[in-house]
Design an enzyme around this catalytic site. Structure first.
Site, short mmCIF file in Angstrom:
data_model
loop_
_atom_site.label_atom_id
_atom_site.label_comp_id
_atom_site.label_asym_id
_atom_site.label_seq_id
_atom_site.Cartn_x
_atom_site.Cartn_y
_atom_site.Cartn_z
N ASP A 307 6.00 4.05 4.81
CA ASP A 307 6.14 5.28 4.04
C ASP A 307 6.62 6.36 5.02
O ASP A 307 6.76 6.12 6.22
CB ASP A 307 4.83 5.67 3.32
CG ASP A 307 5.11 6.56 2.11
OD1 ASP A 307 6.20 7.17 2.03
OD2 ASP A 307 4.24 6.68 1.23
C1 NOJ Z 1 6.24 9.51 0.38
C2 NOJ Z 1 5.66 8.85 -0.83
O1 NOJ Z 1 4.34 8.41 -0.56
C3 NOJ Z 1 6.48 7.66 -1.32
O2 NOJ Z 1 5.95 7.23 -2.55
C4 NOJ Z 1 7.92 8.02 -1.44
O3 NOJ Z 1 8.64 6.89 -1.89
C5 NOJ Z 1 8.42 8.48 -0.09
N1 NOJ Z 1 7.68 9.64 0.35
C6 NOJ Z 1 9.91 8.83 -0.13
O4 NOJ Z 1 10.11 9.96 -0.86
#
Ligand code: NOJ
Length: 764
Positions: A307
């Site tokens: 993430d």
């Molecule tokens: C953080 C989030 O937790 C995730 O769900 C998302 O896909 C990414 N950022 C990218 O935006």
């Protein structure tokens, strides 16, 4: 690889030949040269051919080029997390980046693809990822609302539409489905998932993957799915985002992991790790999850993306002293791509060269990423997703808007309807009040992709169209700001002049979603006071709620005659609500999550264990039983609950046999009748309870459901098949198998459905 970068004046001139050069380097000269038209016929689908192409490319790559494929960077302008300003163009042009996120639109994705292709040595196309959570431009109800529809084909269709729009805007990869089981409404991201139940969650997870990936990843109207967040992110302590999780392995395997497996079985080839630490090990360094479960037990062959900066977050997570150690831990655990973290880019080459980590992992990771690019047809035509004409034609098609409206209708849950307050009479004069009655942006909810407020139709607009301007008196009443009662007088005056009040209340859209958690689950600002003031007029009061989570509704319920839970219903939210409120459509949604009476009951969910001192639900508090002094154990509204304007009756329920052999099947049949005076849909729900087991068994478990549309007076035969595999559960030794024993069966319209029979699962 360090090569002098051309200045950007000269860069553009060199762009056009980039993709063709890539094919030559790959030995793919037999394939058509890069072009903007679809070339799907030339895209390999035979795994052996794909593997051969990947191996041939891998053999030509330097260590730095391989590591470049593991690096994903975000556009600066649409960042979805904290971002450092770096020279992105230089990085992409030098081949130090294999994927980008948050680059949106046919023109921009083409621009960045051209930068990648014209300057990097091997001219490997970029993979563009984006959060396509509940729609791209046509915004469907927020995910928790979609789950309330229990309409699996409609949910699949919503992702098909989202994929068609997103892929026409250059997006090849959706960071979805989000399949985190969530039992804590304080957590803002409960809005993004399918609620508290694993069985329903699995069905929705698989449907979303099918919808995204449609007829195959070689098609230009599909996006590659990325199941997230692996794992147990929904179990963050105290409902606070990014917090620690402590989940026993048995619960992890029983409750939290199955939706991931369902998504992977449906074809998801990428997985995003979760931000949280799980039982002491952050998911970005968790080899139990990534190596043992995902790759060894499930045979996952795709790739894992971190993430946002979650690898560098191993430092504040206190398991890495510095970036180098964070790199080593994540890489060894099996994280393949570093999202916006720059950790692999900075440290991995050194670790591999010094022999601190094995290069075997690297080839596996790079191969999986290249395989995805080959399958998406990017080596045949790197611009096949960047077609402005297709982009223009794909957005907000009338059929997409209709699908969004129908799903919005199905997602709304009628929680109260005293004395037939709803539907509204077509001749009624309505006072339409509240901060959400005319707020287009709020209709879209969080993670609304490229949805625009200007596309969304509010309830004020739709109801005015349905009933006529002289029948709808609008007054905002108040904003969400504490202390703002400036609009009370106008709202009360409108109520006095009307036959009925429709108060559209709830949370602003930014109260849920990532990083937006709450400790109080009431209506923010002066909304409770506004509702009391409206109630005091003596007019019937209908509340329409928009919110990203279950709220505590005691006072709200006491001050209204009817309450319709609308979540965030999306672009077509207003027309859907107007149809429901005026009775053109009967509400049919069922809660995918329990609504508590009080925050102190959280976590509260229907499939809990009994304890050794169970408090019977239907009796007053008994001393020394498992209960509270001040609030009953029971929820405000149970899982699966939802009313309709019509009524339904289940009859003739029977089991095909009192016994089920280990190699057999048992059928549960019943008749479902629409006994009311309107057409409507019911969601028939089948629950079981195993009376004893080698580990404690939940009081109920959902094992089947059918959403059935019935005209008034119509009835239908229901049939559910139960096999021993449906009764399997995780044992103390982590094996998953059914256990012989006695089972109760319940069938009805919610999780409090009556018992309809019992059977015995026989030993082998
Ligand atoms: C953080 C989030 O937790 C995730 O769900 C998302 O896909 C990414 N950022 C990218 O935006």
């Amino acid at each position: 690889m360090t090569r002098p970068l051309p200045r950007f004046g000269t860069l553009r001139a060199a762009l056009r030949c980039g993709a063709i050069a890539a094919l030559a380097l790959l030995g793919l000269s037999a394939l058509p040269a890069a072009r903007a038209t679809d070339a799907s016929a030339a895209i390999p689908t035979d795994p052996a051919v794909i593997d051969a192409q990947v191996s041939s490319l891998l053999a030509q790559m330097t260590l730095e080029e391989k590591i470049g494929q593991l690096v994903q960077v975000s556009s600066l302008s649409n960042a979805t997390g904290p971002i450092e300003r770096t020279n992105l163009e230089e990085q992409v042009a030098s081949g130090q980046c294999g994927s980008m996120l948050n680059i949106i639109g046919a023109a921009d994705t083409r621009k960045w693809q051209e930068i990648a292709l014209s300057h990097s040595r091997l001219k490997i196309p970029l993979l563009f990822g984006y959060d396509v959570i509940h729609g791209y431009r046509t915004i469907f109800p927020m995910n928790l609302g979609q789950a309330a529809s229990w309409d699996i084909p409609a949910i699949e269709q919503s992702e098909r539409i989202a994929a068609t729009e997103a892929s026409a805007a250059g997006i090849q990869w959706a960071f979805a489905p989000m399949v985190d089981i969530a039992r804590d409404p304080r957590w803002g991201r409960i809005a993004e998932g399918s609620g508290e139940d694993t069985f329903l969650g699995c069905a929705i997870a698989a449907a979303r993957v099918r919808g995204f990936q449609g007829g195959g990843l070689d098609r230009t109207d599909t996006v590659m799915a990325c199941v997230k967040h692996f794992a147990a992110y929904g179990a963050v302590q105290a409902g606070r985002d990014y917090n620690t999780t402590d989940v026993p392995e048995i619960t992890l395997r029983q409750v939290y992991l199955p939706p991931f497996k369902a998504a992977i079985d449906a074809g998801a080839q990428t997985v995003m790790v979760a931000f949280n630490d799980l039982n002491g090990v952050p998911c970005s360094a968790n080899s139990f999850l990534l190596d043992q479960v995902l790759r060894r037990e499930w045979g996952f062959k795709g790739f894992v993306v971190s993430d946002w900066k979650s690898i560098s977050q191993l430092i504040p997570h206190t398991i890495a002293a510095d970036g180098r150690q964070a790199c080593l831990l994540a890489y060894n655990a099996g994280v393949d791509m570093d999202m916006e973290g720059r950790i692999y880019q900075t440290y991995l080459a050194g670790l591999i060269r010094s022999g601190k980590v094995s290069s075997a992992h690297l080839d596996r990771a790079v191969s999986a990423i290249l395989r995805a690019k080959v399958e998406r047809g990017l080596f045949v035509d790197p611009y096949r997703f960047s077609d402005p004409a297709r982009e223009k034609a794909a957005m907000l098609r009338p059929s997409s808007l209709e699908a969004a409206r129908v799903l919005a209708e199905e997602s709304c849950v009628l929680l109260k309807n005293d004395a037939g307050a709803l539907p509204l009479a077509r001749t009624a004069h309505v006072a339409l009040v509240g901060p959400l009655a005319d707020s287009a942006r709020d209709l879209l909810g969080s993670w609304a992709g490229q949805g625009r407020a200007s596309d969304a139709v509010t309830l004020r607009t739709a109801l005015t169209k349905t009933l006529g301007a002289d029948h709808v008196a609008y007054a905002e009443g108040c904003s969400f700001k504490p202390g703002d009662r400036s609009g009370f007088d106008a709202a009360v005056a409108a109520a006095r002049k009307s036959d009925v009040v429709v108060a559209v209340l709830g949370e602003p859209w930014y109260f849920s979603g990532e990083g937006n958690c709450r400790t109080h689950l009431d209506l923010p600002g002066e909304q409770p006071a506004l509702l009391r003031a409206l109630r005091a007029t003596g007019k019937p009061v209908v509340v329409v709620l928009m919110n990203g989570r279950p709220l505590v509704l005691g006072d709200t319920l006491a001050n209204c005659d009817a309450l319709l839970e609308a979540w965030y219903p999306g672009t077509q939210g207003g027309p859907a609500l107007a149809k429901l409120l005026t009775g053109a459509v009967s509400p049919s949604g069922k809660l995918p999550v329990t609504f508590p009476r009080d925050v102190g009951q959280i976590p509260i969910f229907y499939n809990h264990m009994t304890t050794g001192r169970p408090q019977p639900d239907d009796q007053p508090r008994i001393q020394y039983k498992s209960n509270y002094l001040d609030v009953p154990n029971t929820p405000q509204f149970p899982f699966g609950y939802g009313l309709s304007y019509t009524s339904f009756a289940f009859s003739n329920a029977r089991l095909s046999s009192p016994t089920l052999p280990m190699n057999g099947a048992l059928t549960v049949t019943a008749t479902l009748a629409n006994t009311g005076s309107r057409d409507g849909a019911e969601v028939a729900q089948l629950y079981i309870r195993q009376l004893w087991g080698s580990v404690t068994r939940p009081v109920r478990e959902l094992k089947g459901f059918r959403r059935v549309m019935l005209r008034k007076g119509e009835s239908t035969a229901l049939s559910f098949t139960l096999r021993p595999s449906d009764l399997a559960f995780v044992h103390s030794d982590m094996t998953n198998a059914p256990e012989p024993g006695r089972f109760e069966v319940f069938l009805g319209g919610d999780s409090k459905a009556p018992k309809i029979g019992e059977f015995t699962l026989l030993p082998r």
